[in-house]
Design a protein around this motif. Sequence first.
Motif, PDB file in Angstrom:
ATOM      1  N   PHE A 250      35.801  80.326 104.864  1.00 54.66           N
ATOM      2  CA  PHE A 250      35.396  78.924 105.039  1.00 54.66           C
ATOM      3  C   PHE A 250      36.223  77.976 104.161  1.00 54.66           C
ATOM      4  CE2 PHE A 250      32.995  75.104 104.209  1.00 54.66           C
ATOM      5  CZ  PHE A 250      32.553  74.735 105.472  1.00 54.66           C
ATOM      6  N   PRO A 251      36.237  78.166 102.832  1.00 52.70           N
ATOM      7  CA  PRO A 251      37.024  77.222 102.022  1.00 52.70           C
ATOM      8  C   PRO A 251      38.525  77.307 102.263  1.00 52.70           C
ATOM      9  CG  PRO A 251      36.244  79.039 100.674  1.00 52.70           C
ATOM     10  CD  PRO A 251      35.553  79.157 101.997  1.00 52.70           C
ATOM     11  N   SER A 252      39.014  78.464 102.702  1.00 52.11           N
ATOM     12  CA  SER A 252      40.454  78.615 102.909  1.00 52.11           C
ATOM     13  C   SER A 252      40.952  77.857 104.128  1.00 52.11           C
ATOM     14  CB  SER A 252      40.816  80.100 103.054  1.00 52.11           C
ATOM     15  OG  SER A 252      40.553  80.810 101.863  1.00 52.11           O
ATOM     16  N   ILE A 281      24.035  74.076  98.032  1.00 51.82           N
ATOM     17  CA  ILE A 281      23.430  73.904  96.709  1.00 51.82           C
ATOM     18  C   ILE A 281      21.952  74.291  96.713  1.00 51.82           C
ATOM     19  CG2 ILE A 281      22.926  72.224  94.883  1.00 51.82           C
ATOM     20  CD1 ILE A 281      25.506  70.784  95.677  1.00 51.82           C
ATOM     21  N   PRO A 282      21.131  73.875  97.698  1.00 50.16           N
ATOM     22  CA  PRO A 282      19.758  74.390  97.729  1.00 50.16           C
ATOM     23  C   PRO A 282      19.658  75.795  98.317  1.00 50.16           C
ATOM     24  CG  PRO A 282      20.083  72.840  99.530  1.00 50.16           C
ATOM     25  CD  PRO A 282      21.332  72.795  98.698  1.00 50.16           C
ATOM     26  N   ALA A 283      20.594  76.166  99.200  1.00 47.55           N
ATOM     27  CA  ALA A 283      20.498  77.466  99.868  1.00 47.55           C
ATOM     28  C   ALA A 283      20.709  78.623  98.897  1.00 47.55           C
ATOM     29  CB  ALA A 283      21.521  77.547 101.010  1.00 47.55           C
ATOM     30  N   ILE A 284      21.638  78.488  97.953  1.00 53.46           N
ATOM     31  CA  ILE A 284      21.941  79.589  97.034  1.00 53.46           C
ATOM     32  C   ILE A 284      20.778  79.866  96.080  1.00 53.46           C
ATOM     33  CG2 ILE A 284      23.468  80.329  95.178  1.00 53.46           C
ATOM     34  CD1 ILE A 284      25.745  78.938  96.628  1.00 53.46           C
ATOM     35  N   ALA A 308      27.593  85.740 108.456  1.00 55.82           N
ATOM     36  CA  ALA A 308      28.411  85.883 109.662  1.00 55.82           C
ATOM     37  C   ALA A 308      28.043  84.817 110.687  1.00 55.82           C
ATOM     38  CB  ALA A 308      28.213  87.280 110.246  1.00 55.82           C
ATOM     39  N   ALA A 309      26.738  84.582 110.858  1.00 49.63           N
ATOM     40  CA  ALA A 309      26.287  83.561 111.808  1.00 49.63           C
ATOM     41  C   ALA A 309      26.752  82.172 111.386  1.00 49.63           C
ATOM     42  CB  ALA A 309      24.762  83.601 111.928  1.00 49.63           C
ATOM     43  N   GLY A 310      26.701  81.899 110.083  1.00 47.72           N
ATOM     44  CA  GLY A 310      27.144  80.598 109.583  1.00 47.72           C
ATOM     45  C   GLY A 310      28.608  80.345 109.846  1.00 47.72           C
ATOM     46  N   LEU A 311      29.429  81.366 109.691  1.00 48.43           N
ATOM     47  CA  LEU A 311      30.860  81.214 109.950  1.00 48.43           C
ATOM     48  C   LEU A 311      31.115  80.921 111.429  1.00 48.43           C
ATOM     49  CD1 LEU A 311      33.317  81.451 108.028  1.00 48.43           C
ATOM     50  CD2 LEU A 311      33.686  83.738 108.936  1.00 48.43           C
ATOM     51  N   LEU A 312      30.407  81.600 112.299  1.00 54.30           N
ATOM     52  CA  LEU A 312      30.559  81.378 113.747  1.00 54.30           C
ATOM     53  C   LEU A 312      30.166  79.948 114.131  1.00 54.30           C
ATOM     54  CD1 LEU A 312      29.094  84.748 115.102  1.00 54.30           C
ATOM     55  CD2 LEU A 312      31.494  84.020 115.166  1.00 54.30           C
ATOM     56  N   ILE A 313      29.095  79.454 113.536  1.00 57.26           N
ATOM     57  CA  ILE A 313      28.629  78.104 113.853  1.00 57.26           C
ATOM     58  C   ILE A 313      29.649  77.054 113.379  1.00 57.26           C
ATOM     59  CG2 ILE A 313      26.885  76.366 113.302  1.00 57.26           C
ATOM     60  CD1 ILE A 313      24.856  78.701 113.174  1.00 57.26           C
ATOM     61  N   ALA A 314      30.111  77.197 112.127  1.00 55.51           N
ATOM     62  CA  ALA A 314      30.994  76.181 111.541  1.00 55.51           C
ATOM     63  C   ALA A 314      32.333  76.089 112.259  1.00 55.51           C
ATOM     64  CB  ALA A 314      31.214  76.492 110.061  1.00 55.51           C
ATOM     65  N   PHE A 315      32.884  77.226 112.697  1.00 56.93           N
ATOM     66  CA  PHE A 315      34.234  77.224 113.272  1.00 56.93           C
ATOM     67  C   PHE A 315      34.250  77.181 114.806  1.00 56.93           C
ATOM     68  CE2 PHE A 315      35.398  78.539 109.016  1.00 56.93           C
ATOM     69  CZ  PHE A 315      36.647  77.972 108.847  1.00 56.93           C
ATOM     70  N   GLY A 328      28.836  72.211 110.489  1.00 56.09           N
ATOM     71  CA  GLY A 328      29.324  72.663 109.191  1.00 56.09           C
ATOM     72  C   GLY A 328      28.206  72.768 108.174  1.00 56.09           C
ATOM     73  N   MET A 329      27.305  71.789 108.176  1.00 54.45           N
ATOM     74  CA  MET A 329      26.161  71.812 107.267  1.00 54.45           C
ATOM     75  C   MET A 329      25.275  73.016 107.529  1.00 54.45           C
ATOM     76  SD  MET A 329      25.229  67.732 107.468  1.00 54.45           S
ATOM     77  CE  MET A 329      23.659  67.912 106.615  1.00 54.45           C
ATOM     78  N   LEU A 330      24.971  73.264 108.806  1.00 54.69           N
ATOM     79  CA  LEU A 330      24.134  74.400 109.163  1.00 54.69           C
ATOM     80  C   LEU A 330      24.829  75.711 108.817  1.00 54.69           C
ATOM     81  CD1 LEU A 330      21.576  75.532 110.487  1.00 54.69           C
ATOM     82  CD2 LEU A 330      22.740  75.362 112.706  1.00 54.69           C
ATOM     83  N   GLY A 331      26.134  75.764 109.100  1.00 53.68           N
ATOM     84  CA  GLY A 331      26.887  76.975 108.814  1.00 53.68           C
ATOM     85  C   GLY A 331      26.900  77.302 107.337  1.00 53.68           C
ATOM     86  N   VAL A 332      27.102  76.292 106.498  1.00 58.26           N
ATOM     87  CA  VAL A 332      27.132  76.522 105.058  1.00 58.26           C
ATOM     88  C   VAL A 332      25.741  76.868 104.531  1.00 58.26           C
ATOM     89  CG1 VAL A 332      27.515  75.425 102.812  1.00 58.26           C
ATOM     90  CG2 VAL A 332      29.166  75.125 104.652  1.00 58.26           C
ATOM     91  N   PHE A 333      24.719  76.201 105.064  1.00 54.81           N
ATOM     92  CA  PHE A 333      23.362  76.451 104.572  1.00 54.81           C
ATOM     93  C   PHE A 333      22.953  77.903 104.783  1.00 54.81           C
ATOM     94  CE2 PHE A 333      18.735  76.644 104.983  1.00 54.81           C
ATOM     95  CZ  PHE A 333      18.347  76.054 103.792  1.00 54.81           C
TER      96      PHE A 333
END
Length: 419
Positions: A250-252, A281-284, A308-315, A328-333
């Motif tokens: 994600f960050p890369s 920040i709240p998820a971790i 894995a699901a978060g990465l699929l959603i964000a990209f 992106g917000m949902l994917g990171v959360f």
Amino acid sequence: MTASIGPDTPTGGDMEPVLTPYSRRLLAAVTASTFFEGFDQGILSVVAPYVARDFGLGPDGLGLMLALIGVGAVLALAITVQADRYGRRRLLLFTVAGYGIGTGLTALAQGPVDFVLLQLVTRMFLFAEIALAIVVVAEEVPAGRRGFALSLLLAAQLAGGSIAAFALGPLVAAGYGWRAMYALGLLPLVLVVALRVGIRETARFSALGAARAGARTHWAPMAVWRAPHRRPLVLCVLLFGLIGALVSTFPSFYAYFLVHERGFAPAEVSTTFGTALLMGIPAIPLSGWLLDRWGRRTVGVAGPLLGAAGLLIAFNAGGSQAAVTLAGMLGVFIGTSILPVQLVYVPELFPTPMRAIAAGWISNGAGRALVIAAPALTGALAAWFGSVGIAASTMALCGVAAAALVYVAMPETKDRALD
């Protein structure tokens, strides 16, 4: 596996049901250092497409550059393992000063070669800092609060990365460019003074030093690879590598994805990237809290699958900026729920005399191999598929593999006292 852990009896801070005033001050100080570590590390994530543009690099060239910079995390092993010899506090101060200086000097880079070299050295200090911070916090907080305390470090790290993302837009609009971001990385040098005053050596290491004073001992950084520690070390190496490969995608490449596949301008990249990171920040801490309530194995299986699901959603999001930002917000959360899992096992499976050595081998040595390879692999897949989104989605398989590893092989260490 249990035989390799050592006695499960309360010692030191594990007897305390709540955080003491000092442990709270310690957690605040170490969390601050990790915030700036996240800020410095987050700079590269958000400026990557602009550095690639200025240096004439495509996605494969960018991926290779990021992979080479990632070698600095392996070099961090040389610093981390010394903490079992010279102490946690001294090395933590050294790493904070090191990554602050290295980040500031990166602003002077004139081409890809010196940029890589400066960032490689900076990453050495960055990743040594987070490994040492984990050991310090794990040794000073009660067992029942360990998962949550460690998750606060990761939340602070992510908050620093989010601030770095938000800083991009205003700096570019003001005409300063990506180099100004690295100049801001000098701020942690001020923190070193506060850390010198606020942190003392951990009680466990101090007790170990007293015990060693009258005995003839030798420092053996390879001893952790021998029985009975070999099996938990190999398992933690694999788990860290799989989770790291997934999370680093994600960050890369998210900023590159926004610029080249969604056509976002710098201000839009700054807002979308920064807002997405805020959701972690709240998820971790939530994940860390669940680790202490539900146990390591339950969260250890669910977290990587959510990652894995978060990465699929964000990209794979498209449409308006609002829709992409929401994805992106949902994917990171849901994706960042994976992060505390890779850290909490490290201090709980190894004894004090080799805890920092084990943390070094896991997060900076053998465990870093997959993490280093991940950007280069993602970049190569992106060039082959013609899409960063598809390449990043393929990396989600690492989360499935990590969940399977926890389910099949990892022990439950909830409430285990450190020896």
